[in-house]
Design a protein around this motif. Structure first.
Motif, PDB file in Angstrom:
ATOM      1  N   VAL A 104     -39.363  47.303  22.093  1.00  0.00           N
ATOM      2  CA  VAL A 104     -38.406  46.567  21.706  1.00  0.00           C
ATOM      3  C   VAL A 104     -38.690  45.231  20.898  1.00  0.00           C
ATOM      4  O   VAL A 104     -39.429  44.131  21.087  1.00  0.00           O
ATOM      5  CB  VAL A 104     -37.521  45.782  23.021  1.00  0.00           C
ATOM      6  CG1 VAL A 104     -36.476  45.000  22.580  1.00  0.00           C
ATOM      7  CG2 VAL A 104     -37.398  47.081  24.067  1.00  0.00           C
ATOM      8  N   VAL A 105     -38.321  45.465  19.574  1.00  0.00           N
ATOM      9  CA  VAL A 105     -38.735  44.806  18.495  1.00  0.00           C
ATOM     10  C   VAL A 105     -37.567  43.638  18.264  1.00  0.00           C
ATOM     11  O   VAL A 105     -36.495  44.036  17.673  1.00  0.00           O
ATOM     12  CB  VAL A 105     -38.937  45.486  17.042  1.00  0.00           C
ATOM     13  CG1 VAL A 105     -39.460  44.587  16.045  1.00  0.00           C
ATOM     14  CG2 VAL A 105     -40.070  46.687  17.361  1.00  0.00           C
ATOM     15  N   VAL A 106     -38.064  42.490  18.366  1.00  0.00           N
ATOM     16  CA  VAL A 106     -37.101  41.129  18.417  1.00  0.00           C
ATOM     17  C   VAL A 106     -37.211  40.465  17.049  1.00  0.00           C
ATOM     18  O   VAL A 106     -38.153  40.089  16.560  1.00  0.00           O
ATOM     19  CB  VAL A 106     -37.346  40.215  19.448  1.00  0.00           C
ATOM     20  CG1 VAL A 106     -36.339  39.165  19.347  1.00  0.00           C
ATOM     21  CG2 VAL A 106     -37.175  41.172  20.801  1.00  0.00           C
TER      22      VAL A 106
ATOM     23  N   TYR B 126     -30.032  37.342  17.360  1.00  0.00           N
ATOM     24  CA  TYR B 126     -31.139  38.080  17.245  1.00  0.00           C
ATOM     25  C   TYR B 126     -30.752  39.408  17.318  1.00  0.00           C
ATOM     26  O   TYR B 126     -29.656  39.927  17.620  1.00  0.00           O
ATOM     27  CB  TYR B 126     -31.892  37.846  18.772  1.00  0.00           C
ATOM     28  CG  TYR B 126     -32.574  36.696  18.848  1.00  0.00           C
ATOM     29  CD1 TYR B 126     -32.504  35.555  17.967  1.00  0.00           C
ATOM     30  CD2 TYR B 126     -33.938  36.584  19.701  1.00  0.00           C
ATOM     31  CE1 TYR B 126     -33.305  34.529  18.319  1.00  0.00           C
ATOM     32  CE2 TYR B 126     -34.526  35.470  19.927  1.00  0.00           C
ATOM     33  CZ  TYR B 126     -34.297  34.487  18.966  1.00  0.00           C
ATOM     34  OH  TYR B 126     -35.084  33.446  19.148  1.00  0.00           O
ATOM     35  N   ASN B 127     -31.453  40.290  16.830  1.00  0.00           N
ATOM     36  CA  ASN B 127     -31.435  41.998  16.892  1.00  0.00           C
ATOM     37  C   ASN B 127     -32.657  42.507  17.721  1.00  0.00           C
ATOM     38  O   ASN B 127     -33.710  41.904  17.509  1.00  0.00           O
ATOM     39  CB  ASN B 127     -31.491  42.381  15.348  1.00  0.00           C
ATOM     40  CG  ASN B 127     -31.410  44.130  15.432  1.00  0.00           C
ATOM     41  OD1 ASN B 127     -30.394  44.476  15.643  1.00  0.00           O
ATOM     42  ND2 ASN B 127     -32.581  44.722  15.535  1.00  0.00           N
ATOM     43  N   ALA B 128     -32.293  43.315  18.558  1.00  0.00           N
ATOM     44  CA  ALA B 128     -33.577  44.008  19.398  1.00  0.00           C
ATOM     45  C   ALA B 128     -33.466  45.454  18.945  1.00  0.00           C
ATOM     46  O   ALA B 128     -32.397  45.997  19.512  1.00  0.00           O
ATOM     47  CB  ALA B 128     -33.388  43.472  20.861  1.00  0.00           C
ATOM     48  N   GLY B 129     -34.286  46.001  18.369  1.00  0.00           N
ATOM     49  CA  GLY B 129     -34.322  47.518  18.189  1.00  0.00           C
ATOM     50  C   GLY B 129     -35.523  48.250  18.477  1.00  0.00           C
ATOM     51  O   GLY B 129     -36.602  47.788  18.791  1.00  0.00           O
TER      52      GLY B 129
ATOM     53  N   SER C 288     -30.385  48.446  26.068  1.00  0.00           N
ATOM     54  CA  SER C 288     -29.455  47.648  24.964  1.00  0.00           C
ATOM     55  C   SER C 288     -29.900  47.841  23.763  1.00  0.00           C
ATOM     56  O   SER C 288     -29.210  47.927  22.741  1.00  0.00           O
ATOM     57  CB  SER C 288     -29.575  46.252  25.661  1.00  0.00           C
ATOM     58  OG  SER C 288     -28.666  46.339  26.689  1.00  0.00           O
ATOM     59  N   ALA C 289     -31.416  47.919  23.512  1.00  0.00           N
ATOM     60  CA  ALA C 289     -32.002  47.854  22.379  1.00  0.00           C
ATOM     61  C   ALA C 289     -31.510  49.340  21.631  1.00  0.00           C
ATOM     62  O   ALA C 289     -31.501  49.300  20.380  1.00  0.00           O
ATOM     63  CB  ALA C 289     -33.425  47.465  22.262  1.00  0.00           C
TER      64      ALA C 289
ATOM     65  N   GLU D 130     -28.219  42.786  21.098  1.00  0.00           N
ATOM     66  CA  GLU D 130     -28.937  43.794  22.379  1.00  0.00           C
ATOM     67  C   GLU D 130     -29.281  42.943  23.401  1.00  0.00           C
ATOM     68  O   GLU D 130     -29.419  43.250  24.563  1.00  0.00           O
ATOM     69  CB  GLU D 130     -29.730  44.709  21.449  1.00  0.00           C
ATOM     70  CG  GLU D 130     -29.151  45.412  20.477  1.00  0.00           C
ATOM     71  CD  GLU D 130     -29.185  45.018  19.003  1.00  0.00           C
ATOM     72  OE1 GLU D 130     -28.656  45.531  18.057  1.00  0.00           O
ATOM     73  OE2 GLU D 130     -29.417  43.610  18.990  1.00  0.00           O
ATOM     74  N   LEU D 131     -30.399  41.920  23.132  1.00  0.00           N
ATOM     75  CA  LEU D 131     -31.103  41.307  24.085  1.00  0.00           C
ATOM     76  C   LEU D 131     -30.284  40.633  24.985  1.00  0.00           C
ATOM     77  O   LEU D 131     -30.671  40.730  26.101  1.00  0.00           O
ATOM     78  CB  LEU D 131     -32.071  40.145  23.075  1.00  0.00           C
ATOM     79  CG  LEU D 131     -33.358  39.706  23.939  1.00  0.00           C
ATOM     80  CD1 LEU D 131     -34.271  40.737  24.195  1.00  0.00           C
ATOM     81  CD2 LEU D 131     -33.824  38.383  22.851  1.00  0.00           C
ATOM     82  N   THR D 132     -29.187  40.015  24.750  1.00  0.00           N
ATOM     83  CA  THR D 132     -28.433  39.176  25.694  1.00  0.00           C
ATOM     84  C   THR D 132     -27.321  40.171  26.376  1.00  0.00           C
ATOM     85  O   THR D 132     -27.106  39.917  27.389  1.00  0.00           O
ATOM     86  CB  THR D 132     -27.679  37.964  25.114  1.00  0.00           C
ATOM     87  OG1 THR D 132     -26.777  38.570  23.895  1.00  0.00           O
ATOM     88  CG2 THR D 132     -28.747  37.193  24.478  1.00  0.00           C
TER      89      THR D 132
END
Length: 467
Positions: free
Chosen positions: A133-135, A149-152, A203-204, A214-216
């Motif tokens: 999960v890349v934040v 933030y983006n989480a992918g 979510s990511a 996505e994180l939250t």
């Protein structure tokens, strides 16, 4: 390990833990590897915090996030309370110490070779992290503003003891954030979360609206506020209860050839340049676990997740295209290359309108090279039903729509040009009005009374058929 994992996944078997993975020759890792976490649709649903029967409700929640409507009176407002409660749960809780930072290696102490990162296929270029999960965050944001933030989930190649290659495609959130830093010639802070909780990981991967972090959002799935902790060496907050976090900086200019690696198409993709990340710290729990998977020709875990996400997307699709009744993305077709859609057909040309609407609706459908439209008496998830509709309701000279030079996954080697390809729409619906000059035949059905009589009689003669 990949071969064992694949055999167990195909048998719909359990989650596996390899207690002492062999890193090289005689060197064993003391970090166990866990695979097949999402090897069944039931486990994917559980990771989303619901049972398989609850997927439709979660899909409606996602549809409401994309196009929320004002409450219509007190009754409707009360019915929306679970959604409101879930939305409130997404506010993160900031903590100052966390299990994921029980052990910290920084600077010269960083050595990625101690992690049991798999080399999955014989032709792979090297070890590949497959469930990261890349934040990231955009250049103009503050670390405390986790809502931006983006989480992918991207592919991450281990280059050497303290460098990684980040493979994010241009349309993904992480790549967009990287461009915002690179335009100012500044390196970007990145945190790679390994072994995130299932809700955070899924979510990511979910196609969430761009305004939702996505994180939250994982807090909405877990029904609890997500716990975040400041990273040790980069200005980011990371999940406090993850297994392992890799912190570092992605260069604005440095790239390295990533690949080749086996991909979801069942082919090796060619090596291409992607940005390099300098790892500044590795933090982890005491006795951490390393979560891994493989990607390849379906079945694999991403394909199983895709089947579940297909069900989650239906309410969003129906909100935009009300006549859609059901949709199936066959996993064997790499999850999204082919779609079958059933519609409530009411006017000539409606099937073509629906197909064009699907291609333009979600980014995922821009890579769908074939859509088959059928009537709502056809089960789009049943190949026999689709074959019957194609054989009896479709004329190739009239009902095939071809498009040229449309966006396509550049990993599709059938495309004449990388990133550009044609699309085919097949109208296998009953033709009405100006679509045909012939009188259409009537579909045969057994009467309800005759079916009831047959069921009763067969049940007496062959009772085992009732089981």
């Amino acid at each position: 390990m990949t071969a064992v994992h694949r055999a167990v996944l195909e048998a719909q078997g359990p989650v596996l833990q390899f207690d002492q993975p062999l890193i090289e020759q005689d060197r064993l890792s003391d970090i166990p590897v866990v695979v097949n976490l999402f090897g069944t649709k039931e486990r994917v649903a559980a990771g989303l915090g619901v049972t398989p029967d609850g997927l439709e409700g979660l899909g409606e929640f996602l549809a409401a996030l994309r196009a929320p409507t004002p409450p219509d009176g007190l009754r409707d407002a009360l019915s929306r309370w679970p959604m409101l409660k879930a939305a409130l749960a997404t506010r993160p809780k900031i903590v100052r110490s966390a299990p994921v930072q029980s052990v910290v290696h920084s600077g010269a102490g960083v050595d990625l070779s101690t992690l049991p990162v798999q080399t999955h296929w014989p032709g792979d270029a090297g070890p590949l992290i497959t469930w990261p999960v890349v934040v990231t965050r955009p250049y103009s944001s503050e670390p405390e503003n986790t809502g931006r933030y983006n989480a992918g989930v991207y592919r991450v190649q281990v280059l050497d003891r303290d460098r990684l290659i980040m493979r994010w495609l241009p349309h993904r959130g992480g790549a967009a954030h990287h461009r915002s830093w690179a335009q100012r010639n500044e390196k970007m802070p990145v945190a790679i979360v390994l072994g995130a909780d299932p809700a955070t990981l899924l979510s990511a991967a979910l196609p969430l609206p761009e305004t939702v972090s996505e994180l939250t959002f994982a807090g909405a799935l877990n029904g609890a506020r997500p716990r975040l902790v400041p990273a040790k060496t980069v200005p980011l907050y990371v999940p406090a209860d993850a297994e392992i976090v890799l912190e570092g900086w992605v260069s604005a200019t440095d790239t390295a050839p990533e690949g080749p690696f086996g991909d979801h198409t069942g082919y090796y993709n060619p090596a291409e340049p992607f940005p390099v990340m300098q790892v500044s710290a590795v933090t982890h729990r005491n006795a951490p676990l390393y979560l891994s998977t493989y990607t390849g020709r379906p079945p694999d875990e991403p394909a199983i997740i895709g089947e579940v996400f297909n069900r989650l997307a239906l309410p969003t699709i129906r909100a935009q295209i009300p006549e859609v009744r059901d949709l199936w993305l066959p996993p064997a077709a790499c999850s999204y290359r082919i779609a079958a859609v059933s519609i409530d057909k009411r006017y000539p040309g409606q099937a073509r309108r629906v197909m064009m609407a699907l291609w333009g609706m979600l980014p995922q459908f821009s890579y769908t090279k074939m859509i088959i439209a059928v009537d709502d008496d056809i089960d789009p998830g049943n190949w026999d039903d689709i074959a019957w509709a194609l054989a009896t309701r479709m004329d190739p000279s009239r009902d095939v729509m071809m498009l040229e030079n449309t966006p396509m996954d550049y990993l599709d080697f059938a495309s004449p040009q990388a990133g550009l390809a044609g699309k085919m729409g097949i109208d296998a619906t009953t033709k009405i009005g100006s679509e045909t000059s012939r009188e259409w035949g009537s579909v045969m059905h057994t009467s309800d009374a005759d079916m009831a009589f047959a069921d009763k009689l067969v049940g007496r003669i062959l009772p085992e058929l009732r089981k």
